[in-house]
Motif scaffolding. Structure first.
Motif, PDB file in Angstrom:
ATOM      1  N   MET A  85       3.682  -5.920 -49.366  1.00 59.64           N
ATOM      2  CA  MET A  85       4.344  -6.817 -49.997  1.00 59.64           C
ATOM      3  C   MET A  85       5.947  -5.865 -50.281  1.00 59.64           C
ATOM      4  O   MET A  85       6.537  -5.423 -50.822  1.00 59.64           O
ATOM      5  CB  MET A  85       4.235  -6.800 -51.224  1.00 59.64           C
ATOM      6  N   ASP A  86       5.803  -4.750 -48.312  1.00 58.94           N
ATOM      7  CA  ASP A  86       6.518  -3.219 -48.289  1.00 58.94           C
ATOM      8  C   ASP A  86       8.478  -4.433 -48.785  1.00 58.94           C
ATOM      9  O   ASP A  86       8.815  -3.860 -49.254  1.00 58.94           O
ATOM     10  CB  ASP A  86       6.706  -2.604 -47.477  1.00 58.94           C
ATOM     11  N   ILE A  87       8.319  -5.401 -48.020  1.00 57.21           N
ATOM     12  CA  ILE A  87       9.256  -5.528 -47.428  1.00 57.21           C
ATOM     13  C   ILE A  87      10.199  -6.588 -48.683  1.00 57.21           C
ATOM     14  O   ILE A  87      11.463  -6.599 -49.105  1.00 57.21           O
ATOM     15  CB  ILE A  87       9.474  -7.327 -46.573  1.00 57.21           C
ATOM     16  N   ASP A  88       9.277  -7.933 -49.393  1.00 57.23           N
ATOM     17  CA  ASP A  88      10.068  -7.875 -50.963  1.00 57.23           C
ATOM     18  C   ASP A  88      10.199  -7.008 -51.789  1.00 57.23           C
ATOM     19  O   ASP A  88      11.267  -7.264 -52.077  1.00 57.23           O
ATOM     20  CB  ASP A  88       8.126  -8.990 -50.996  1.00 57.23           C
ATOM     21  N   VAL A  89       9.362  -5.524 -52.390  1.00 55.96           N
ATOM     22  CA  VAL A  89      10.103  -4.669 -52.536  1.00 55.96           C
ATOM     23  C   VAL A  89      11.793  -3.574 -52.007  1.00 55.96           C
ATOM     24  O   VAL A  89      12.225  -4.019 -53.345  1.00 55.96           O
ATOM     25  CB  VAL A  89       8.954  -3.329 -53.028  1.00 55.96           C
ATOM     26  N   VAL A  90      11.177  -4.080 -51.242  1.00 59.08           N
ATOM     27  CA  VAL A  90      12.474  -3.037 -50.459  1.00 59.08           C
ATOM     28  C   VAL A  90      13.801  -3.959 -50.859  1.00 59.08           C
ATOM     29  O   VAL A  90      14.480  -3.892 -50.780  1.00 59.08           O
ATOM     30  CB  VAL A  90      12.666  -2.888 -48.875  1.00 59.08           C
ATOM     31  N   GLU A  91      13.647  -5.295 -50.343  1.00 62.10           N
ATOM     32  CA  GLU A  91      14.625  -6.588 -51.301  1.00 62.10           C
ATOM     33  C   GLU A  91      14.922  -5.787 -52.449  1.00 62.10           C
ATOM     34  O   GLU A  91      16.212  -5.930 -53.050  1.00 62.10           O
ATOM     35  CB  GLU A  91      14.307  -8.114 -50.519  1.00 62.10           C
ATOM     36  N   MET A  92      13.917  -6.065 -53.114  1.00 58.37           N
ATOM     37  CA  MET A  92      14.347  -6.114 -54.520  1.00 58.37           C
ATOM     38  C   MET A  92      15.110  -4.867 -55.217  1.00 58.37           C
ATOM     39  O   MET A  92      16.277  -4.598 -56.037  1.00 58.37           O
ATOM     40  CB  MET A  92      13.010  -6.285 -55.419  1.00 58.37           C
ATOM     41  N   ILE A  93      14.441  -3.888 -53.905  1.00 60.95           N
ATOM     42  CA  ILE A  93      15.457  -2.001 -54.477  1.00 60.95           C
ATOM     43  C   ILE A  93      17.145  -2.351 -54.402  1.00 60.95           C
ATOM     44  O   ILE A  93      17.673  -2.472 -54.556  1.00 60.95           O
ATOM     45  CB  ILE A  93      14.566  -0.667 -53.931  1.00 60.95           C
ATOM     46  N   GLN A 123      22.970  -3.724 -55.258  1.00 64.56           N
ATOM     47  CA  GLN A 123      23.642  -4.895 -55.123  1.00 64.56           C
ATOM     48  C   GLN A 123      24.722  -5.601 -56.070  1.00 64.56           C
ATOM     49  O   GLN A 123      25.418  -5.361 -56.520  1.00 64.56           O
ATOM     50  CB  GLN A 123      23.739  -6.224 -54.214  1.00 64.56           C
ATOM     51  N   SER A 124      23.734  -5.146 -57.544  1.00 57.98           N
ATOM     52  CA  SER A 124      23.659  -5.780 -58.514  1.00 57.98           C
ATOM     53  C   SER A 124      24.876  -4.483 -59.632  1.00 57.98           C
ATOM     54  O   SER A 124      25.016  -4.631 -60.828  1.00 57.98           O
ATOM     55  CB  SER A 124      22.516  -6.904 -59.160  1.00 57.98           C
ATOM     56  N   ASN A 125      24.455  -3.257 -59.218  1.00 58.28           N
ATOM     57  CA  ASN A 125      24.655  -2.018 -59.903  1.00 58.28           C
ATOM     58  C   ASN A 125      25.692  -1.509 -59.063  1.00 58.28           C
ATOM     59  O   ASN A 125      24.496   0.118 -58.806  1.00 58.28           O
ATOM     60  CB  ASN A 125      23.702  -1.696 -60.497  1.00 58.28           C
ATOM     61  N   PRO A 126      26.646  -1.867 -58.312  1.00 55.15           N
ATOM     62  CA  PRO A 126      27.329  -0.620 -57.845  1.00 55.15           C
ATOM     63  C   PRO A 126      27.715   0.631 -58.140  1.00 55.15           C
ATOM     64  O   PRO A 126      27.863   1.378 -57.038  1.00 55.15           O
ATOM     65  CB  PRO A 126      28.916  -1.784 -57.372  1.00 55.15           C
ATOM     66  N   ASP A 127      27.462   0.997 -59.080  1.00 55.04           N
ATOM     67  CA  ASP A 127      27.733   2.097 -60.048  1.00 55.04           C
ATOM     68  C   ASP A 127      27.033   3.715 -59.812  1.00 55.04           C
ATOM     69  O   ASP A 127      27.455   4.666 -59.911  1.00 55.04           O
ATOM     70  CB  ASP A 127      27.910   1.767 -61.919  1.00 55.04           C
ATOM     71  N   LYS A 128      25.647   2.074 -59.566  1.00 56.24           N
ATOM     72  CA  LYS A 128      24.164   3.418 -58.790  1.00 56.24           C
ATOM     73  C   LYS A 128      24.974   3.661 -57.936  1.00 56.24           C
ATOM     74  O   LYS A 128      24.800   3.062 -57.082  1.00 56.24           O
ATOM     75  CB  LYS A 128      23.476   2.521 -59.546  1.00 56.24           C
ATOM     76  N   LYS A 129      24.172   4.956 -57.719  1.00 51.17           N
ATOM     77  CA  LYS A 129      24.199   5.551 -55.572  1.00 51.17           C
ATOM     78  C   LYS A 129      22.476   5.113 -55.525  1.00 51.17           C
ATOM     79  O   LYS A 129      21.572   5.236 -56.090  1.00 51.17           O
ATOM     80  CB  LYS A 129      24.569   6.634 -55.670  1.00 51.17           C
ATOM     81  N   ALA A 130      22.772   4.115 -54.145  1.00 44.34           N
ATOM     82  CA  ALA A 130      21.157   3.568 -53.608  1.00 44.34           C
ATOM     83  C   ALA A 130      20.427   4.610 -52.773  1.00 44.34           C
ATOM     84  O   ALA A 130      21.527   5.967 -52.530  1.00 44.34           O
ATOM     85  CB  ALA A 130      21.524   2.626 -52.921  1.00 44.34           C
TER      86      ALA A 130
END
Length: 103
Positions: free
Chosen positions: A35-43, A48-55
């Motif tokens: 499920m790694d790809i799915d979890v990476v996409e979720m992260i 993307q939805s919280n641009p104020d947060k540092k990725a």
């Protein structure tokens, strides 16, 4: 007696970061059995939805035979690669089945 099945609470990336008031995670390393790809996409979608947060600077994950063939090849793989690039990450293969996203 060799295997124990235990129910555990699961958290989304959003609930983990928001519930525990986490400001920044520099390096994420995943191994979630196919499920790694799915979890990476979720992260990535979270940031993307919280641009104020540092990725995260790095996200390490595995893509092996536990991932459905259609997910790790062809169009679906290309869509994933394009999405990671859109999110500002470089994708590199760092092992036989190991990948790293880096900013």
């Amino acid at each position: 007696g060799l295997v124990t099945i235990e129910e555990v609470e699961c958290l989304t990336w959003a609930s983990l970061i928001d519930t525990f008031n986490i400001d920044y995670v520099e390096h994420v390393k995943l191994d979630v059995e196919g499920m790694d790809i799915d979890v990476v996409e979720m992260i990535l979608e979270y940031y993307q939805s919280n641009p104020d947060k540092k990725a995260p600077k790095f996200i390490d994950f595995e893509v092996n035979k536990t991932v459905a063939l259609e997910r790790r090849t062809g169009t679906l793989w290309k869509q994933f690669v394009d999405f990671t690039a859109k999110c500002g990450y470089n994708l590199e293969k760092i092992g036989r089945a190991d990948y790293r996203l880096s900013k």
